[in-house]
Design a protein around this motif. Structure first.
Motif, PDB file in Angstrom:
ATOM      1  N   LYS B 101       0.857  -1.264   0.018  1.00  0.00           N
ATOM      2  CA  LYS B 101      -0.184  -0.049  -0.106  1.00  0.00           C
ATOM      3  C   LYS B 101       0.970   1.239   0.085  1.00  0.00           C
ATOM      4  O   LYS B 101       0.756   2.318  -0.804  1.00  0.00           O
ATOM      5  CB  LYS B 101      -0.918   0.017   1.303  1.00  0.00           C
ATOM      6  N   SER B 102       1.996   1.255   0.800  1.00  0.00           N
ATOM      7  CA  SER B 102       2.897   2.392   0.824  1.00  0.00           C
ATOM      8  C   SER B 102       3.503   2.669  -0.486  1.00  0.00           C
ATOM      9  O   SER B 102       3.661   3.859  -0.870  1.00  0.00           O
ATOM     10  CB  SER B 102       3.844   2.230   2.137  1.00  0.00           C
ATOM     11  N   VAL B 103       4.070   1.415  -1.017  1.00  0.00           N
ATOM     12  CA  VAL B 103       4.862   1.815  -2.538  1.00  0.00           C
ATOM     13  C   VAL B 103       3.723   2.190  -3.342  1.00  0.00           C
ATOM     14  O   VAL B 103       4.321   3.106  -4.187  1.00  0.00           O
ATOM     15  CB  VAL B 103       5.181   0.203  -2.688  1.00  0.00           C
ATOM     16  N   ALA B 104       2.511   1.649  -3.237  1.00  0.00           N
ATOM     17  CA  ALA B 104       1.531   2.204  -4.256  1.00  0.00           C
ATOM     18  C   ALA B 104       1.322   3.843  -4.079  1.00  0.00           C
ATOM     19  O   ALA B 104       1.361   4.432  -5.264  1.00  0.00           O
ATOM     20  CB  ALA B 104       0.166   1.315  -4.079  1.00  0.00           C
ATOM     21  N   THR B 105       1.052   3.871  -2.866  1.00  0.00           N
ATOM     22  CA  THR B 105       1.141   5.388  -2.422  1.00  0.00           C
ATOM     23  C   THR B 105       2.104   6.315  -3.209  1.00  0.00           C
ATOM     24  O   THR B 105       1.978   7.353  -3.841  1.00  0.00           O
ATOM     25  CB  THR B 105       0.932   5.798  -1.105  1.00  0.00           C
ATOM     26  N   ILE B 106       3.184   5.831  -3.098  1.00  0.00           N
ATOM     27  CA  ILE B 106       4.231   6.503  -3.530  1.00  0.00           C
ATOM     28  C   ILE B 106       4.262   6.455  -5.247  1.00  0.00           C
ATOM     29  O   ILE B 106       4.541   7.648  -5.676  1.00  0.00           O
ATOM     30  CB  ILE B 106       5.921   5.911  -3.138  1.00  0.00           C
ATOM     31  N   LEU B 107       4.001   5.438  -5.746  1.00  0.00           N
ATOM     32  CA  LEU B 107       3.978   5.457  -7.275  1.00  0.00           C
ATOM     33  C   LEU B 107       3.110   6.181  -7.753  1.00  0.00           C
ATOM     34  O   LEU B 107       3.204   6.715  -8.776  1.00  0.00           O
ATOM     35  CB  LEU B 107       3.959   3.750  -7.514  1.00  0.00           C
ATOM     36  N   LEU B 108       1.905   6.412  -7.203  1.00  0.00           N
ATOM     37  CA  LEU B 108       0.730   7.287  -7.582  1.00  0.00           C
ATOM     38  C   LEU B 108       1.302   8.567  -7.560  1.00  0.00           C
ATOM     39  O   LEU B 108       0.618   9.393  -8.529  1.00  0.00           O
ATOM     40  CB  LEU B 108      -0.644   6.804  -6.760  1.00  0.00           C
ATOM     41  N   HIS B 109       1.970   9.005  -6.763  1.00  0.00           N
ATOM     42  CA  HIS B 109       2.429  10.199  -6.493  1.00  0.00           C
ATOM     43  C   HIS B 109       3.492  10.820  -7.419  1.00  0.00           C
ATOM     44  O   HIS B 109       3.576  11.966  -8.121  1.00  0.00           O
ATOM     45  CB  HIS B 109       2.805  10.483  -4.954  1.00  0.00           C
ATOM     46  N   ALA B 110       4.500   9.827  -7.427  1.00  0.00           N
ATOM     47  CA  ALA B 110       5.871  10.048  -8.545  1.00  0.00           C
ATOM     48  C   ALA B 110       5.506   9.775  -9.677  1.00  0.00           C
ATOM     49  O   ALA B 110       6.095  10.651 -10.676  1.00  0.00           O
ATOM     50  CB  ALA B 110       6.756   9.037  -7.867  1.00  0.00           C
ATOM     51  N   GLN B 111       4.509   8.903 -10.432  1.00  0.00           N
ATOM     52  CA  GLN B 111       4.126   8.631 -11.512  1.00  0.00           C
ATOM     53  C   GLN B 111       5.230   8.407 -12.449  1.00  0.00           C
ATOM     54  O   GLN B 111       5.751   9.110 -13.236  1.00  0.00           O
ATOM     55  CB  GLN B 111       3.513  10.118 -12.079  1.00  0.00           C
ATOM     56  N   PRO B 112       6.112   7.392 -12.082  1.00  0.00           N
ATOM     57  CA  PRO B 112       6.990   6.931 -12.855  1.00  0.00           C
ATOM     58  C   PRO B 112       6.913   6.259 -14.060  1.00  0.00           C
ATOM     59  O   PRO B 112       5.727   5.938 -14.307  1.00  0.00           O
ATOM     60  CB  PRO B 112       7.976   5.940 -11.951  1.00  0.00           C
ATOM     61  N   LYS B 113       7.733   6.459 -15.090  1.00  0.00           N
ATOM     62  CA  LYS B 113       7.376   5.668 -16.487  1.00  0.00           C
ATOM     63  C   LYS B 113       7.754   4.431 -16.293  1.00  0.00           C
ATOM     64  O   LYS B 113       7.463   3.563 -17.069  1.00  0.00           O
ATOM     65  CB  LYS B 113       8.425   6.777 -17.549  1.00  0.00           C
ATOM     66  N   ILE B 114       9.084   4.051 -15.447  1.00  0.00           N
ATOM     67  CA  ILE B 114       9.421   2.650 -15.516  1.00  0.00           C
ATOM     68  C   ILE B 114       9.412   2.516 -14.022  1.00  0.00           C
ATOM     69  O   ILE B 114       9.924   3.232 -13.116  1.00  0.00           O
ATOM     70  CB  ILE B 114      10.831   2.493 -16.216  1.00  0.00           C
ATOM     71  N   LEU B 115       9.282   1.214 -13.717  1.00  0.00           N
ATOM     72  CA  LEU B 115       9.455   0.509 -12.490  1.00  0.00           C
ATOM     73  C   LEU B 115      10.309  -0.631 -12.385  1.00  0.00           C
ATOM     74  O   LEU B 115       9.860  -1.537 -12.920  1.00  0.00           O
ATOM     75  CB  LEU B 115       8.229   0.482 -11.616  1.00  0.00           C
ATOM     76  N   PHE B 116      11.624  -0.530 -11.889  1.00  0.00           N
ATOM     77  CA  PHE B 116      12.483  -1.787 -11.938  1.00  0.00           C
ATOM     78  C   PHE B 116      12.372  -2.351 -10.596  1.00  0.00           C
ATOM     79  O   PHE B 116      12.118  -1.866  -9.423  1.00  0.00           O
ATOM     80  CB  PHE B 116      13.829  -1.248 -11.948  1.00  0.00           C
ATOM     81  N   ILE B 117      11.947  -3.710 -10.628  1.00  0.00           N
ATOM     82  CA  ILE B 117      11.847  -4.508  -9.380  1.00  0.00           C
ATOM     83  C   ILE B 117      12.690  -5.734  -9.517  1.00  0.00           C
ATOM     84  O   ILE B 117      12.680  -6.478 -10.259  1.00  0.00           O
ATOM     85  CB  ILE B 117      10.311  -5.171  -9.443  1.00  0.00           C
ATOM     86  N   GLU B 135      -7.221   1.110  -8.070  1.00  0.00           N
ATOM     87  CA  GLU B 135      -7.332   2.497  -7.860  1.00  0.00           C
ATOM     88  C   GLU B 135      -7.891   3.187  -8.962  1.00  0.00           C
ATOM     89  O   GLU B 135      -8.070   4.329  -8.768  1.00  0.00           O
ATOM     90  CB  GLU B 135      -5.954   2.798  -7.133  1.00  0.00           C
ATOM     91  N   ASP B 136      -7.925   2.417 -10.270  1.00  0.00           N
ATOM     92  CA  ASP B 136      -8.110   3.233 -11.462  1.00  0.00           C
ATOM     93  C   ASP B 136      -7.305   4.219 -11.535  1.00  0.00           C
ATOM     94  O   ASP B 136      -7.819   5.575 -11.520  1.00  0.00           O
ATOM     95  CB  ASP B 136      -9.910   3.559 -11.163  1.00  0.00           C
ATOM     96  N   SER B 137      -6.082   4.121 -11.458  1.00  0.00           N
ATOM     97  CA  SER B 137      -5.015   5.254 -11.172  1.00  0.00           C
ATOM     98  C   SER B 137      -4.386   6.165 -12.088  1.00  0.00           C
ATOM     99  O   SER B 137      -3.980   7.071 -11.900  1.00  0.00           O
ATOM    100  CB  SER B 137      -3.959   4.801 -10.295  1.00  0.00           C
ATOM    101  N   GLN B 138      -4.811   5.619 -13.202  1.00  0.00           N
ATOM    102  CA  GLN B 138      -4.246   6.492 -14.304  1.00  0.00           C
ATOM    103  C   GLN B 138      -2.461   6.260 -14.351  1.00  0.00           C
ATOM    104  O   GLN B 138      -1.893   7.088 -14.916  1.00  0.00           O
ATOM    105  CB  GLN B 138      -4.574   8.051 -14.260  1.00  0.00           C
ATOM    106  N   LEU B 139      -1.922   5.468 -13.473  1.00  0.00           N
ATOM    107  CA  LEU B 139      -0.388   5.282 -13.467  1.00  0.00           C
ATOM    108  C   LEU B 139      -0.278   4.223 -14.940  1.00  0.00           C
ATOM    109  O   LEU B 139      -0.457   3.033 -14.774  1.00  0.00           O
ATOM    110  CB  LEU B 139       0.155   4.599 -12.312  1.00  0.00           C
ATOM    111  N   ASN B 140       0.490   4.960 -15.735  1.00  0.00           N
ATOM    112  CA  ASN B 140       1.220   4.058 -16.870  1.00  0.00           C
ATOM    113  C   ASN B 140       2.553   3.814 -16.570  1.00  0.00           C
ATOM    114  O   ASN B 140       3.488   4.503 -17.076  1.00  0.00           O
ATOM    115  CB  ASN B 140       0.762   4.947 -17.977  1.00  0.00           C
TER     116      ASN B 140
END
Lengths: 584, 584
Positions: B101-117, B135-140
């Protein structure tokens, strides 16, 4: 990504003068300056600099005005490295070894508003002022003397001398705030002349940003920890003491100031104040050798010596290290603000023999951290040379610690920055381990039958000869090969030849040529060796090779026969007269 | 004074990514990374980073795009600190100890183009992606896995994983030139979240200039010489490894990467690779204490340990130093890019008793060289507090290494920079010798009858008790005094109380209160001691004092009578369940 505007909290222009404020806050109890019986703490130095800066402002010193100074390594000289730029002005430290004519040339070019002169240079000052008056020069400079102060007495605030200015300076707190918050980090902080003798003076303009970065790089390159005790054997007028004037403040260190660089002064101060660091050109090593061994049983470590100016001869390094000094070699130039390369020691080298180690120490090394580029380029193609330790090219530098340019000299500035980097004029190679080694100044390279001969390489062989104290090799015209090496040699004291012992002299020349043939390819060996009692040097202790070339030109070798030694000896003495009367 | 325009030769934007290019040129034979059986040299790391950057460009990563990463201290994590900004993008290293949940919050806020895991986090990744889909978050965001690579085999260039990108990246020479010559040094290089749990994420935007200056200051503050061998016990996601990711490249050092920070891993790697440096929060000291003594007969010096995050308890430092580690303490925060103060050791301290030395080591110290100001201010008047070691105020910082601000959070940015400096929220004093010492986080100060009580001071006394392993003191409501200290204590292993030995437990609480009364003014002593098996901590190892305050609130002390220990014990166990299920 947001557009986050810069603000007062996170955008502070870079300048080394902030190191003084920090030192007064972070190191309030530490000694900043020792000079004879005088001692200051960092808060005292801070206070004195604020006062001097306030007085300069009250003398109508404006932004970017030049303030020149002629002084040895006394406390005033150190303080001015902070106080002058704190007033928004530009410090112009002038080489005190120059003659009046050279200083006058610099002053006419720099047009300072104020000239500070140490009282001991009063005769020089009078001569300079006389020259300037004759020149109808339009130079409107206020001369202020620095007296050998008795800091225990308060000076009258009416006197217009250095201590008087400090005494009467009463900065307001808003003035002080402005002193440490400069407007633009690209503004000039210092104006350092590389030469004042010719009609084309080159005054390198150094920026706050450049000085800041270079002084940090000097700390890291030299690995100078907190609280160094630095003995000022290197003149501060030389590239602002290789920017270490500012670095010592950054490290909360102590500046041990001395007026005269003699063996007794050096050794006395090292012992009295537990000196940890000092800088000097390699010729000062000869002064050190007149001293005694340091008592390492009472010290935690040898004295760290940073040397620059020319590659230190391995044999000399070995001798000096045996006295209790640890030598590091750097390479800098006025145009690079200070040191640009450091010969970073590599652990693997500890396994080599001592001679080999000393030779490696003579390398110029790797670019400082705050340079973006330090490379060796083919001067025709502008391509990097292969990293083979053999292929020569010109050393080039690039980065924010490079000078802004030469004052009022667009042609020289253009030439210096041609191709988008600083062209140093030094010819070197890059070794496979990344270290740059200078082979020669481009103008000192000897080209014999199309082969490049590094004069430094020949000199290094001569230095290994047990009777050689100093050696300089230059080109001498040759009708067949174009040029051929000619060596100028100073012998160890016991070996100096008197006029009535000429026979031994002849032997020595042959001896040295023979010695070179045993250690060098034939084409690199000097065809001529000229013995001198000392080498002609400029104010920075650098050998004046142009002078030597002039002498060498007299001896055109028409064939393989050596000119009679008698003639050589006479020529030498004739020449000696004129090149020791003018300095630099 | 001339107007000398800046040019390509002397005006190069400051960025730590140049350290990589320099390392590949100046330290070509040195090992950059060791990870298990894998070893890279600096030219190899340079090559891999150029390739990765080229691949990112080919994936249409544009200037200032965010690239997030969730990975432990593996080579890829190190490489991305250079390769991502070399592509013009901004690295966003995310704390791997956060929940989905915390990571998702960060990602939604930061709007990265790429996420390396890292592939080992695949379950977490699935959970995150699931949350983001809901979240229907519009995060692409494009998710790219980092496999535990076998570097000996060449990867297929078709795979869209980390090694595939490196393999297929084919940068042109003009691309490479652009990678190292950034346009503007104030551009962002990294986005570091201080917290991801609340609805108000704070992502500190770090500039190239700030990262450059801070990483140089870290070298100087820690006095890290050339060629360190650094064991990565500190997560690189934590302020880019306190900016030391870049510093190690600057020094031509070796990065020893490990996936798991356990005692056997640490000690094995120290011995195998002759580790010289490591960083960690003080809680890692407890892990070190599970190991054995280092064999100092086979090492040239102890392992240098830089600690930060909270003041290291003197007793813990003493124990760890006896194992063969040498501890230095720094103080940093995400908003200051990395370390901001270093506790610079003063020679005079060597003459003090060991306990006193350890206490001094716990001070935060003096501002780093690249800060323009580090001060303690009265929060009402904004004036500097007297340097008396007593008067408390808020620590403030100013300089070019301070963050640009919080991403998309103008309110928090405004608050942080109010008054023209960074307000750290930490309450401290300045000692007469210039050293700053934190007394508490402003929100952790306990105000009892109008007196400020530093929770850290009480904790330090508790830490000295031989049975105490960990201690945290927070405010507990009190009807008369407003607040009173409540201590949470973890006892040394042998002293942990079983349910059936409650009698000993009672004794221990009284013991500790009595012990505090012997060592502290009465009003500062805890009125309540609660024993836990471990303290609740966030992902960075910091104790979660808000959680402890919530528990303490349950024990409102209506009078001077201590609540029965039986009730305490029960409460403790009830509470323990819920605060260990959610992390951070």
């Amino acid at each position: 990504m947001d557009n986050l505007p810069l603000c007062e909290a996170n955008n502070v222009p870079l300048t080394p003068i902030t190191f003084l404020k920090r030192a007064s806050e972070c190191y309030p109890n530490r000694t900043s300056i020792i000079y004879g019986q005088t001692r200051f703490t960092w808060p005292q130095t801070y206070d004195r600099c604020c006062r001097l800066a306030a007085s300069l402002l009250s003398l109508n010193i404006a932004m970017n005005d030049i303030v020149s100074v002629l002084a040895p390594n006394i406390p005033a000289m150190y303080e001015m490295h902070f106080a002058v730029p704190m007033a928004g002005a530009v410090l112009n430290p002038i080489n005190t070894r120059l003659n009046a004519k050279s200083v006058a040339t610099i002053l006419l070019h720099a047009q300072p508003k104020i000239l500070f002169i140490d009282r001991n240079f009063e005769p020089l000052a009078r001569e300079i002022l006389h020259l300037l008056a004759n020149e109808d020069s339009q130079l409107n400079v206020q001369v202020i003397f620095i007296e050998e102060a008795d800091f225990s007495k308060r000076f009258s605030t009416n006197e217009l001398d250095y201590e008087g200015l400090i005494c009467r300076g009463e900065p307001t707190s808003s003035q002080v705030a402005r002193m440490f918050r400069i407007q633009n980090e690209h503004d000039p902080i210092s104006l350092n002349y590389t030469s004042g003798t010719t009609g084309n003076p080159k005054g390198a303009v150094i920026s706050h940003r450049g000085a800041y970065l270079c002084s940090l790089s000097a700390i890291m390159g030299w690995e100078m920890g907190t609280f160094p005790v630095k003995l000022w054997t290197l003149p501060m007028f030389h590239c602002n003491g290789w920017t270490l004037t500012w670095s010592v403040a950054a490290r909360g260190g102590t500046n041990v100031c001395i007026r005269h660089v003699t063996a007794p002064e050096i050794f006395k101060n090292i012992e009295l104040h537990s000196v940890t660091h000092m800088c000097c050109v390699p010729t000062v090593f000869n002064i050190l050798l007149q001293g005694k061994e340091l008592d390492l049983s009472t010290r935690s470590a040898p004295v760290e010596v940073l040397t620059d100016g020319s590659s230190p001869p391995p044999s000399l390094v070995k001798k000096v290290q045996r006295l209790g000094f640890h030598v590091m070699h750097a390479y800098g130039l006025t145009e690079a603000t200070g040191p640009a390369l450091f010969c970073e020691w590599q652990d693997e080298w500890n396994r080599l023999r001592e001679n080999q180690q000393m030779k490696l120490k003579g390398r110029q090394g790797v670019g400082i951290l705050t340079l973006a580029e330090a490379d060796v380029k083919n001067t025709n193609t502008q391509e990097s040379v292969p990293r083979d330790g053999k292929t020569m090219g010109e050393i080039i530098l690039k980065g924010s610690s490079i000078m802004k340019g030469y004052l009022k000299n667009p042609k020289a500035t253009f030439e210096a920055f041609k191709h988008g980097w600083l062209n140093t004029g030094d010819i070197g190679v890059i070794h496979p381990d990344g270290h740059i080694e200078i082979k020669d100044r481009s103008k000192d390279i000897i080209i014999s039958g199309g082969e490049n001969i590094s004069s430094v390489e020949v000199e290094n062989v001569l230095y290994k000869h047990q009777k050689v104290l100093e050696a300089a090799v230059v080109a001498m015209p040759h009708p067949v090969w174009g040029e051929t090496p000619c060596a100028f040699v100073v012998l160890e004291k016991g070996d100096i030849i008197q006029g009535d012992r000429e026979d031994k002299f002849v032997t020595s020349e042959r001896d040295l040529i023979e010695y070179c043939r045993e250690n060098l390819p034939r084409f690199m060996c000097p065809r001529k060796v000229i013995f001198l009692e000392e080498l002609p040097k400029n104010g920075n202790g650098k050998t004046l090779k142009p002078k030597l070339r002039d002498i060498a030109k007299v001896f055109v070798l028409h064939d393989e026969n050596i000119v009679s030694s008698k003639k050589v000896q006479r020529k030498k003495e004739t020449n000696r007269v004129d090149f020791f009367t003018s300095r630099l």
